[in-house]
Design a protein around this motif. Sequence first.
Motif, mmCIF file in Angstrom:
data_model
loop_
_atom_site.group_PDB
_atom_site.id
_atom_site.type_symbol
_atom_site.label_atom_id
_atom_site.label_comp_id
_atom_site.label_asym_id
_atom_site.label_seq_id
_atom_site.Cartn_x
_atom_site.Cartn_y
_atom_site.Cartn_z
ATOM 1 N N MET A 1 0.872 -0.957 -0.261
ATOM 2 C CA MET A 1 0.082 -0.050 -0.056
ATOM 3 C C MET A 1 0.809 1.344 -0.107
ATOM 4 N N ASN A 2 0.183 2.319 -0.428
ATOM 5 C CA ASN A 2 1.007 3.764 -0.346
ATOM 6 C C ASN A 2 0.481 4.494 0.772
ATOM 7 N N ILE A 3 1.693 5.042 1.495
ATOM 8 C CA ILE A 3 1.382 5.660 2.729
ATOM 9 C C ILE A 3 2.148 6.932 2.701
ATOM 10 N N LEU A 4 1.370 8.002 3.432
ATOM 11 C CA LEU A 4 2.066 9.323 3.298
ATOM 12 C C LEU A 4 2.159 9.682 4.854
ATOM 13 N N LEU A 5 3.370 10.009 5.100
ATOM 14 C CA LEU A 5 3.951 10.304 6.527
ATOM 15 C C LEU A 5 4.025 11.885 6.218
ATOM 16 N N ILE A 6 3.377 12.481 7.580
ATOM 17 C CA ILE A 6 3.684 13.967 7.612
ATOM 18 C C ILE A 6 4.533 14.500 8.482
ATOM 19 N N GLY A 7 5.634 15.300 8.287
ATOM 20 C CA GLY A 7 6.391 16.055 9.189
ATOM 21 C C GLY A 7 7.791 15.980 8.448
ATOM 22 N N ASN A 8 8.965 16.680 9.197
ATOM 23 C CA ASN A 8 10.195 16.846 8.552
ATOM 24 C C ASN A 8 11.344 16.728 9.683
ATOM 25 N N GLY A 9 11.051 16.104 10.897
ATOM 26 C CA GLY A 9 12.149 16.073 11.708
ATOM 27 C C GLY A 9 12.884 14.740 11.912
ATOM 28 N N GLY A 10 13.493 14.363 13.021
ATOM 29 C CA GLY A 10 14.163 13.114 13.256
ATOM 30 C C GLY A 10 13.166 11.973 13.553
ATOM 31 N N ARG A 11 12.089 12.543 14.331
ATOM 32 C CA ARG A 11 10.867 11.464 14.498
ATOM 33 C C ARG A 11 10.622 10.883 13.285
ATOM 34 N N GLU A 12 10.392 11.922 12.157
ATOM 35 C CA GLU A 12 9.923 11.241 10.880
ATOM 36 C C GLU A 12 10.770 10.590 10.033
ATOM 37 N N HIS A 13 12.026 11.014 10.108
ATOM 38 C CA HIS A 13 12.943 9.871 9.616
ATOM 39 C C HIS A 13 12.994 8.582 10.125
ATOM 40 N N ALA A 14 12.868 8.542 11.447
ATOM 41 C CA ALA A 14 12.861 7.304 12.119
ATOM 42 C C ALA A 14 11.695 6.276 11.792
ATOM 43 N N LEU A 15 10.378 7.192 11.772
ATOM 44 C CA LEU A 15 9.048 6.402 11.606
ATOM 45 C C LEU A 15 9.215 5.971 9.887
ATOM 46 N N ALA A 16 9.859 6.754 9.171
ATOM 47 C CA ALA A 16 9.914 6.399 7.721
ATOM 48 C C ALA A 16 10.948 5.206 7.685
ATOM 49 N N TRP A 17 11.895 5.096 8.254
ATOM 50 C CA TRP A 17 12.978 4.063 8.201
ATOM 51 C C TRP A 17 12.384 2.793 8.576
ATOM 52 N N LYS A 18 11.349 2.878 9.703
ATOM 53 C CA LYS A 18 10.882 1.659 10.073
ATOM 54 C C LYS A 18 9.700 1.319 9.591
ATOM 55 N N ILE A 19 8.753 2.288 8.926
ATOM 56 C CA ILE A 19 7.577 1.751 8.169
ATOM 57 C C ILE A 19 8.139 1.255 6.795
ATOM 58 N N LYS A 20 9.260 1.844 6.328
ATOM 59 C CA LYS A 20 9.723 1.216 5.185
ATOM 60 C C LYS A 20 10.065 -0.314 5.105
ATOM 61 N N GLN A 21 10.465 -0.827 6.267
ATOM 62 C CA GLN A 21 11.071 -2.045 6.560
ATOM 63 C C GLN A 21 9.740 -3.314 6.488
ATOM 64 N N SER A 22 8.482 -2.638 6.216
ATOM 65 C CA SER A 22 7.420 -3.524 6.162
ATOM 66 C C SER A 22 7.101 -4.099 4.911
#
Length: 424
Positions: A1-22
């Motif tokens: 599925m396609n996902i949109l994550l909103i934000g631009n901080g370190g929190r978002e890089h960590a979330l993106a890194w983790k989500i991308k592993q799925s």
Amino acid sequence: MNILLIGNGGREHALAWKIKQSPLCERLFVAPGNAGTSMVAENVSIGVSEFEKLGAFCVDNRIELVVVGPEVPLVNGIRDYFEADPKLKSILMVGPGKAGAQLEGSKDFSKQFMLRNGVPTAKARTFYANQFADAASYLETCQPPYVLKADGLAAGKGVIITSDEAEAKATMREMLEDKKFGEASAKVLVEEFLNGIELSVFVLTDGEDYVILPEAKDYKRIGDGDTGPNTGGMGSVSPVPFADAAFMKKVEEEVIKPTIAGLKKEQIPFKGFIFVGLMNVRSEPYVIEYNTRMGDPETQSVMARIQSDFLELLLAAAKGELKDKTIAVDPNFALTIVVASDGYPDEYEKGKTISGLEEATGALVFHAGTKKQNNEVLTDGGRVLGITGKGKTLKAAQANAYAAAEKINWDGVYYRWDIGKDLM
Ligand code: AMP
Ligand code: GLY
């Protein structure tokens, strides 16, 4: 599925890194993102509060799940906006509506919510803009230190603690009458001072059921030994040794369960994160504040320890299917050092070339205030990077994080040297 994550901080890089592993993740977009998120996902240059553009992007790119990182779009009603639009309302979202986001958006609301629902918290009184005289007389009856809190969002600057009664009164006047924090200080709380150690506890909930994520400790002040002005956070550690099973059991029974039950009773739907900032006072938890998002830089340490498919958990929360879900957590330590621009949290320069990113191995390097220009990565904010080391012991995690941090450089690099030291 396609996902949109909103934000631009370190929190978002960590979330993106983790989500991308799925394996469930096809395309992952981050709006607006930073240089780090562009390495694991596709950046989209839309601001976090541009709801119309975000909505149109979701339709055009067949987005099925939106994950909201920061508090501002939540408090401004991004979920309500999506739910009110027939083209957007079927899109799943992690993040509460305006009503739920009040837990973070109004300290008066959250204080009353805690009191109504039996959640342990510091005693407090709320004063309105025309009540400076009452507030000043009330302060005379309080014991120092005095804790003053602006009711609304103030980018982490809305809490003032002082032991000087005259200063407390002057600050109160600035907040109430001179609107020091704009509308955010149209109401001010005077709160009892809690003496203890702070802890950040994170819950992912669908409003009925919940999963407790790894806890973390944040290092809020700019200088070593917790000195100087408050920042967004200069480092984090997870797990936190004093948050043992007995203490976490108290947190679950006395704080988390009554919070979720209170939301249900008050008919506040809530699909998203609850970040409980609490104080451990002689082994009893007292809530300092709720946030309705993940913490930054706590997320960097927390994501580094989650072993489960985090996207699967996010989806379950967004769908209301968290019942019976569990989370697998790595027992090892994660320690994050925030590498910042010299001068932060006050004035600092941007646009400096960052060197050593490739050499910083042995740790995770999450970006916060960075941007790509030609083939360089430039500083673009106060908190620039979050470097997360892992290890069997806190000491090993610390050594890994600092070894990587030392490889990184730019003109005006700054970080604390004591992250984790107080817990050893
Ligand atoms: P907040 O913006 O609510 O996170 O508050 C900023 C910081 O002020 C917290 O991280 C605490 O260190 C401190 N603080 C807030 N409320 C209290 C309190 N009632 N007693 C002691 N310290 C507090
Ligand atoms: N690090 C604290 C926060 O995100 O509010």
